[in-house]
Design a protein around this motif. Structure first.
Motif, PDB file in Angstrom:
ATOM      1  N   LYS A  50      49.270 -45.586  15.906  1.00 18.72           N
ATOM      2  CA  LYS A  50      50.372 -46.252  15.282  1.00 18.72           C
ATOM      3  C   LYS A  50      51.427 -46.843  16.125  1.00 18.72           C
ATOM      4  CE  LYS A  50      49.949 -41.912  12.508  1.00 18.72           C
ATOM      5  NZ  LYS A  50      50.557 -40.889  11.644  1.00 18.72           N
ATOM      6  N   GLY A  51      51.081 -47.435  17.118  1.00 22.50           N
ATOM      7  CA  GLY A  51      52.140 -47.967  17.975  1.00 22.50           C
ATOM      8  C   GLY A  51      53.178 -47.189  19.119  1.00 22.50           C
ATOM      9  N   GLY A  52      54.245 -47.464  19.286  1.00 22.37           N
ATOM     10  CA  GLY A  52      55.295 -46.836  19.703  1.00 22.37           C
ATOM     11  C   GLY A  52      55.257 -47.186  21.232  1.00 22.37           C
ATOM     12  N   ARG A  53      56.125 -46.749  21.897  1.00 16.91           N
ATOM     13  CA  ARG A  53      56.605 -47.274  23.525  1.00 16.91           C
ATOM     14  C   ARG A  53      55.417 -46.471  24.426  1.00 16.91           C
ATOM     15  NH1 ARG A  53      62.087 -46.097  26.330  1.00 16.91           N
ATOM     16  NH2 ARG A  53      61.455 -44.049  26.164  1.00 16.91           N
ATOM     17  N   PRO A  54      54.752 -46.966  25.327  1.00 18.69           N
ATOM     18  CA  PRO A  54      53.773 -46.225  26.024  1.00 18.69           C
ATOM     19  C   PRO A  54      54.636 -45.123  26.948  1.00 18.69           C
ATOM     20  CG  PRO A  54      53.599 -48.460  26.587  1.00 18.69           C
ATOM     21  CD  PRO A  54      54.983 -48.393  25.615  1.00 18.69           C
ATOM     22  N   PRO A  55      53.745 -43.796  26.937  1.00 19.27           N
ATOM     23  CA  PRO A  55      54.534 -42.779  27.556  1.00 19.27           C
ATOM     24  C   PRO A  55      54.357 -43.088  29.406  1.00 19.27           C
ATOM     25  CG  PRO A  55      52.407 -41.951  26.903  1.00 19.27           C
ATOM     26  CD  PRO A  55      52.514 -43.552  26.324  1.00 19.27           C
ATOM     27  N   PHE A  56      55.220 -42.349  30.103  1.00 19.63           N
ATOM     28  CA  PHE A  56      55.202 -42.466  31.448  1.00 19.63           C
ATOM     29  C   PHE A  56      53.914 -41.695  32.010  1.00 19.63           C
ATOM     30  CE2 PHE A  56      59.706 -43.516  30.746  1.00 19.63           C
ATOM     31  CZ  PHE A  56      59.783 -44.468  31.653  1.00 19.63           C
ATOM     32  N   ASP A  57      53.468 -42.352  32.920  1.00 17.67           N
ATOM     33  CA  ASP A  57      52.420 -41.518  33.544  1.00 17.67           C
ATOM     34  C   ASP A  57      52.655 -40.106  34.000  1.00 17.67           C
ATOM     35  OD1 ASP A  57      49.554 -41.821  34.838  1.00 17.67           O
ATOM     36  OD2 ASP A  57      50.757 -41.014  36.645  1.00 17.67           O
ATOM     37  N   PRO A  58      51.786 -39.249  33.289  1.00 17.18           N
ATOM     38  CA  PRO A  58      52.029 -37.637  33.582  1.00 17.18           C
ATOM     39  C   PRO A  58      52.047 -37.234  35.310  1.00 17.18           C
ATOM     40  CG  PRO A  58      49.837 -38.059  33.012  1.00 17.18           C
ATOM     41  CD  PRO A  58      50.370 -39.285  32.686  1.00 17.18           C
ATOM     42  N   VAL A  59      51.455 -38.062  36.032  1.00 12.06           N
ATOM     43  CA  VAL A  59      51.382 -37.593  37.498  1.00 12.06           C
ATOM     44  C   VAL A  59      52.802 -38.306  38.041  1.00 12.06           C
ATOM     45  CG1 VAL A  59      50.349 -37.884  39.680  1.00 12.06           C
ATOM     46  CG2 VAL A  59      48.880 -37.735  37.805  1.00 12.06           C
ATOM     47  N   LEU A  60      53.536 -39.381  37.685  1.00 18.40           N
ATOM     48  CA  LEU A  60      54.504 -39.770  38.105  1.00 18.40           C
ATOM     49  C   LEU A  60      55.562 -38.585  37.562  1.00 18.40           C
ATOM     50  CD1 LEU A  60      56.087 -43.080  37.573  1.00 18.40           C
ATOM     51  CD2 LEU A  60      57.322 -41.133  36.657  1.00 18.40           C
ATOM     52  N   MET A  61      55.677 -38.479  36.170  1.00 19.51           N
ATOM     53  CA  MET A  61      56.565 -37.085  35.794  1.00 19.51           C
ATOM     54  C   MET A  61      56.369 -36.059  36.470  1.00 19.51           C
ATOM     55  SD  MET A  61      58.184 -38.857  33.551  1.00 19.51           S
ATOM     56  CE  MET A  61      59.196 -37.494  33.139  1.00 19.51           C
ATOM     57  N   PHE A  62      55.365 -35.441  36.904  1.00 21.52           N
ATOM     58  CA  PHE A  62      55.105 -34.232  37.603  1.00 21.52           C
ATOM     59  C   PHE A  62      55.578 -34.351  39.003  1.00 21.52           C
ATOM     60  CE2 PHE A  62      52.706 -31.571  40.659  1.00 21.52           C
ATOM     61  CZ  PHE A  62      52.841 -30.353  40.029  1.00 21.52           C
ATOM     62  N   LYS A  63      55.668 -35.681  39.514  1.00 20.37           N
ATOM     63  CA  LYS A  63      56.547 -35.844  40.895  1.00 20.37           C
ATOM     64  C   LYS A  63      57.759 -35.815  41.007  1.00 20.37           C
ATOM     65  CE  LYS A  63      53.003 -39.076  43.380  1.00 20.37           C
ATOM     66  NZ  LYS A  63      52.564 -40.290  43.671  1.00 20.37           N
ATOM     67  N   ILE A  64      58.340 -36.085  39.726  1.00 20.31           N
ATOM     68  CA  ILE A  64      59.936 -36.032  39.761  1.00 20.31           C
ATOM     69  C   ILE A  64      60.148 -34.499  39.575  1.00 20.31           C
ATOM     70  CG2 ILE A  64      61.542 -36.259  37.965  1.00 20.31           C
ATOM     71  CD1 ILE A  64      60.530 -38.921  37.013  1.00 20.31           C
ATOM     72  N   LEU A  65      59.193 -33.563  38.959  1.00 22.18           N
ATOM     73  CA  LEU A  65      59.694 -32.327  38.756  1.00 22.18           C
ATOM     74  C   LEU A  65      59.712 -31.616  40.244  1.00 22.18           C
ATOM     75  CD1 LEU A  65      57.813 -30.899  35.679  1.00 22.18           C
ATOM     76  CD2 LEU A  65      60.112 -31.963  35.647  1.00 22.18           C
TER      77      LEU A  65
END
Length: 355
Positions: A50-65
């Motif tokens: 359905k389109g929409g903005r691509p999500p951020f990479d989950p590993v990148l997000m986990f690194k932020i945590l």
């Protein structure tokens, strides 16, 4: 002002490396891609038809945590530092022109991990990485617990009574915004501080009320990694968590813990599962501590004390505390702190081995 070019950024990053960037060393030693299967399963990404903005990479997000856990960063502060610091950008694989996740994205990602209940899987995934690096859990299991403060609640007697009856926040408060700010799962407890040097003889320890949760951990004696953990409200008894913390799939049969963990039930459980108790003995009620028991406890303390270093590091260096509402979010916070601690310890061991 001189315009900054790509060569200037590379030169600055080389300078950061020369000064000793701990995040660069961590990214080199730790296989963050090993977390991807658990993260992908937890997030259950859509096919994006359905389109929409691509999500951020989950590993990148986990690194932020992990960055947040290492440095006691709120979501707002993390957003600023990710945008501001070159060392953080390099650790996350972001360029100067790349968009960084904002505070709402960080919050949403952590909430999805909470809803999926995967913090234990993430912890186990890194524990396997530690073992595959050659750091087996041997020589004994050290168990302890520590209070983690949470935002204190101002409640009326009627509200306290309703919580004791097991009612949820939405049952007690009609206003959903107010209910969302009330933690009905954290509990009060009393912790006792030791007497100060020079205090009058016979003075009892000072009782200090504390509100929040308890972090229960087991570390291995050989390398000092956290090998299992659990989170409860602050009122839970430490000894009741012993069987949930100890592991029987590792080469460590000795168990060290303070006297709060000694009971007939726990001693029988240890004997039944082939584990050797080195738990502190309690002082006989109404009597002085016999010399042989005091000497035995002092000998055990030389081993058991190492588990307390973990909490000291997490609280004073990493600033571990609870800012959120509810035990599920508290477990995510404490679990991430435990993973981050193990990452720093693995880096320490690996750097020492290479030297």
């Amino acid at each position: 002002m001189k315009q900054v070019g790509f060569f200037d950024v590379d030169e600055r990053l080389r300078r950061v490396s020369d000064l000793g960037d701990p995040l660069e060393v961590m990214a080199e030693i730790i296989d963050f891609e090993g977390f991807r299967p658990v993260l992908d399963k937890a997030l259950a990404r859509s096919d994006r038809s359905k389109g929409g903005r691509p999500p951020f990479d989950p590993v990148l997000m986990f690194k932020i945590l992990i960055l947040q856990a290492l440095n006691d960063l709120s979501d707002e502060r993390a957003e600023f530092l990710i945008t501001d610091r070159l060392s953080y950008m390099r650790f996350l694989g972001l360029g100067l022109g790349d968009k960084a996740p904002d505070r709402n994205t960080i919050w949403t990602f952590r909430e999805k991990l909470k809803e999926a209940g995967v913090i234990d899987d993430l912890f186990a995934s890194f524990d396997k990485q530690i073992t595959s690096s050659g750091y087996h859990a041997t020589h004994g299991q050290l168990v302890d617990a520590s209070l983690v403060n949470a935002p204190k609640q101002r409640l009326t007697d009627a509200e306290k009574a309703a919580i004791k009856e097991g009612k949820t926040a939405r049952d007690i408060w009609e206003n959903p915004k107010r209910a969302a700010q009330k933690d009905t799962e954290a509990r009060w407890t009393i912790k006792y501080s030791k007497k100060k040097a020079g205090a009058p003889k016979g003075q009892v320890d000072i009782a200090i009320p504390a509100f929040g949760y308890k972090s229960h951990i087991m570390t291995d004696r050989a390398h000092g990694f956290i090998r299992s953990f659990t989170v409860t409200d602050a009122s839970r008894h430490d000894g009741a968590q012993l069987s949930d913390l100890l592991r029987r799939d590792i080469m460590a049969t000795g168990v060290w813990a303070d006297s709060a963990y000694r009971s007939k039930k726990n001693e029988a459980w240890l004997a039944r599962h082939g584990l050797i108790s080195h738990i502190h003995r309690k002082k006989p009620p109404g009597k002085l501590m016999p010399d042989h028991i005091r000497r035995g406890n002092a000998t055990r303390s030389k081993v058991r004390a190492f588990v307390e270093h973990v909490f000291a590091d997490q609280k004073h260096r990493m600033g571990m505390k609870i800012r959120t509402i509810g035990i599920d979010r508290a477990k995510i916070k404490i679990g991430l702190c435990n993973i981050a601690y193990n990452m720093r310890r693995l880096v320490c061991h690996e750097r020492r081995a290479r030297a």
